[in-house]
Design a protein around this motif. Structure first.
Motif, short mmCIF file in Angstrom:
data_model
loop_
_atom_site.label_atom_id
_atom_site.label_comp_id
_atom_site.label_asym_id
_atom_site.label_seq_id
_atom_site.Cartn_x
_atom_site.Cartn_y
_atom_site.Cartn_z
N VAL A 103 0.73 -1.07 -0.13
CA VAL A 103 -0.21 0.13 0.03
C VAL A 103 0.73 1.07 0.00
CG1 VAL A 103 -1.62 1.39 1.27
CG2 VAL A 103 -2.02 -0.93 1.13
N ALA A 104 1.97 1.25 0.75
CA ALA A 104 2.81 2.47 0.73
C ALA A 104 3.54 2.40 -0.35
CB ALA A 104 3.80 2.15 2.20
N ALA A 105 3.77 1.60 -1.33
CA ALA A 105 4.50 1.63 -2.51
C ALA A 105 3.80 2.32 -3.56
CB ALA A 105 5.20 0.37 -2.94
N HIS A 106 2.45 1.87 -3.51
CA HIS A 106 1.74 2.59 -4.64
C HIS A 106 0.76 3.52 -4.20
CE1 HIS A 106 2.40 -1.64 -6.01
NE2 HIS A 106 2.00 -1.43 -7.14
N ASN A 107 0.33 3.83 -2.96
CA ASN A 107 -0.69 4.90 -2.62
C ASN A 107 0.18 6.06 -1.77
OD1 ASN A 107 -2.70 3.43 -3.86
ND2 ASN A 107 -3.68 3.08 -2.13
N GLY A 108 1.11 5.46 -1.24
CA GLY A 108 1.75 6.66 -0.30
C GLY A 108 1.05 6.97 0.81
N GLY A 109 0.95 8.06 1.26
CA GLY A 109 0.19 8.80 2.40
C GLY A 109 0.93 8.28 3.79
N THR A 110 0.24 8.62 4.77
CA THR A 110 0.46 8.21 6.26
C THR A 110 -0.28 7.33 6.90
OG1 THR A 110 1.83 10.31 6.49
CG2 THR A 110 1.33 9.29 8.46
N PHE A 111 0.07 6.37 7.51
CA PHE A 111 -0.82 5.23 8.24
C PHE A 111 -0.30 4.60 9.07
CE2 PHE A 111 0.58 3.03 4.53
CZ PHE A 111 0.74 1.67 5.13
N ASP A 112 -0.71 4.06 10.28
CA ASP A 112 -0.11 3.16 11.14
C ASP A 112 -0.93 2.04 11.34
OD1 ASP A 112 -0.19 5.82 13.45
OD2 ASP A 112 -1.93 4.74 12.69
N PHE A 113 -2.29 1.85 11.14
CA PHE A 113 -3.11 0.76 11.21
C PHE A 113 -3.55 0.29 9.79
CE2 PHE A 113 -3.63 3.09 15.08
CZ PHE A 113 -3.65 2.01 16.02
N ILE A 114 -3.71 -0.94 9.52
CA ILE A 114 -4.06 -1.53 8.31
C ILE A 114 -5.23 -2.44 8.71
CG2 ILE A 114 -2.53 -3.47 8.11
CD1 ILE A 114 -2.21 -2.74 5.19
N GLN A 115 -6.02 -2.75 7.69
CA GLN A 115 -7.22 -3.78 7.73
C GLN A 115 -7.42 -4.50 6.47
OE1 GLN A 115 -11.22 -2.33 8.30
NE2 GLN A 115 -11.73 -4.32 9.65
N LEU A 116 -7.45 -5.83 6.50
CA LEU A 116 -7.59 -6.54 5.06
C LEU A 116 -8.98 -7.25 5.03
CD1 LEU A 116 -4.33 -8.55 5.02
CD2 LEU A 116 -4.76 -6.26 4.03
N ARG A 117 -9.48 -7.26 3.93
CA ARG A 117 -10.83 -7.79 3.32
C ARG A 117 -10.55 -8.83 2.16
NH1 ARG A 117 -15.33 -6.25 -0.16
NH2 ARG A 117 -14.31 -4.09 -0.48
N VAL A 118 -10.89 -9.85 2.47
CA VAL A 118 -10.48 -10.82 1.65
C VAL A 118 -11.93 -11.48 1.01
CG1 VAL A 118 -9.65 -13.27 0.90
CG2 VAL A 118 -8.65 -11.70 2.65
N VAL A 119 -12.21 -11.14 -0.50
CA VAL A 119 -13.35 -11.82 -1.14
C VAL A 119 -13.21 -13.01 -1.92
CG1 VAL A 119 -15.06 -11.21 -2.84
CG2 VAL A 119 -14.39 -9.28 -1.28
N THR A 120 -13.79 -14.05 -1.86
CA THR A 120 -13.57 -15.35 -2.16
C THR A 120 -14.72 -15.69 -3.12
OG1 THR A 120 -12.53 -16.11 -0.13
CG2 THR A 120 -13.17 -17.88 -1.82
N LEU A 121 -14.37 -15.75 -4.55
CA LEU A 121 -15.12 -16.02 -5.37
C LEU A 121 -15.04 -17.44 -5.95
CD1 LEU A 121 -14.91 -12.59 -7.56
CD2 LEU A 121 -16.76 -13.25 -5.47
N PRO A 122 -16.07 -18.20 -6.10
CA PRO A 122 -16.11 -19.61 -6.66
C PRO A 122 -15.73 -19.68 -8.16
CG PRO A 122 -18.41 -18.84 -6.26
CD PRO A 122 -17.60 -17.98 -5.85
N ILE A 123 -15.04 -20.64 -8.43
CA ILE A 123 -14.94 -20.94 -9.96
C ILE A 123 -15.88 -22.02 -10.21
CG2 ILE A 123 -13.03 -21.99 -11.36
CD1 ILE A 123 -10.81 -20.90 -9.89
#
Length: 225
Positions: free
Chosen positions: A179-199
């Motif tokens: 995220v830091a490499a692509h968006n930059g900005g300042t942050f000290d917390f991160i949250q993930l969301r994983v979307v699973t789509l069936p094949i």
């Protein structure tokens, strides 16, 4: 060395001292370099032997030695030297997973600023698509980090072992760095969301359900400060 000289009484042998070769003397720098190379070779051999031994204990059937040194073996093997046998028994993916991340930062006034969701998987896919020689980082790093996280945590996102805590930090650090490499900005917390789509199911296997998994906020090393 002897030299024959003629005289009235016949040839006489005359002695000359033999040629003495000056011994080759190594300079102090050359001796230090030679000793350093010897030490480097010994360290490489020792490291190789230790690596082979620990990986062997990891893949070998459970035994007294592997149980006794399990923390040491796991600390060495995971996450970079993990072994599996999918090369010989392939199990193709039945789902597509999109891993997204968003960040948060508390400013000096105490208000919390939360970013929009950033699709980490889309970045990897774009790096692989139309690339004849895609990197291991783009193909597997994030995906394998998520798989290892799920294997060590289950469905409740609670780290109950040292390995689970290590995989949580590993996954969060990968996401934060990207995220830091692509968006930059300042942050000290991160949250993930994983979307699973069936094949689309093949054969008689039923399709997997759609899953939208939201992970808790994790504190990471401050970025952008």
């Amino acid at each position: 060395m002897k030299e024959l000289q003629h005289s009235d009484s016949g040839p006489a042998a005359q002695e000359y001292p033999d040629d003495v070769r000056t011994p080759v003397r190594w300079s102090r720098g050359a001796r230090a370099l030679k000793a350093g190379l010897r030490v480097a070779v010994i360290l490489c051999v020792a490291t190789t032997l230790v690596h082979v031994l620990l990986v062997f204990l990891h893949v070998a059937p459970s035994n007294t030695v592997s149980k006794r040194y399990s923390p040491l073996v796991n600390a060495w093997v995971y996450p970079f030297f993990e072994q599996n046998w999918r090369l010989f028994a392939p199990d193709p993916e039945s789902v597509n997973r999109n891993i997204l991340a968003r960040t948060a930062h508390t400013d000096a006034g105490g208000s919390v600023k939360v970013s929009a969701w950033f699709d980490l998987t889309a970045v990897d896919n774009s790096a692989v698509e139309h690339n004849a020689f895609p990197s291991h980082t783009a193909q597997n790093l994030l995906r394998r980090a998520w798989t290892s996280y799920v294997d060590s945590h289950g469905a409740d996102d609670k780290a109950r072992t040292e390995r689970a805590l290590m995989m949580q930090r590993y996954l969060s650090n990968i996401a934060a760095d990207r995220v830091a490499a692509h968006n930059g900005g300042t942050f000290d917390f991160i949250q993930l969301r994983v979307v699973t789509l069936p094949i689309a199911a093949s054969g008689n296997r039923p399709p997997a359900p759609v899953e939208n998994r939201l992970l808790p906020w994790w504190k990471v090393t401050p970025h952008g400060n």
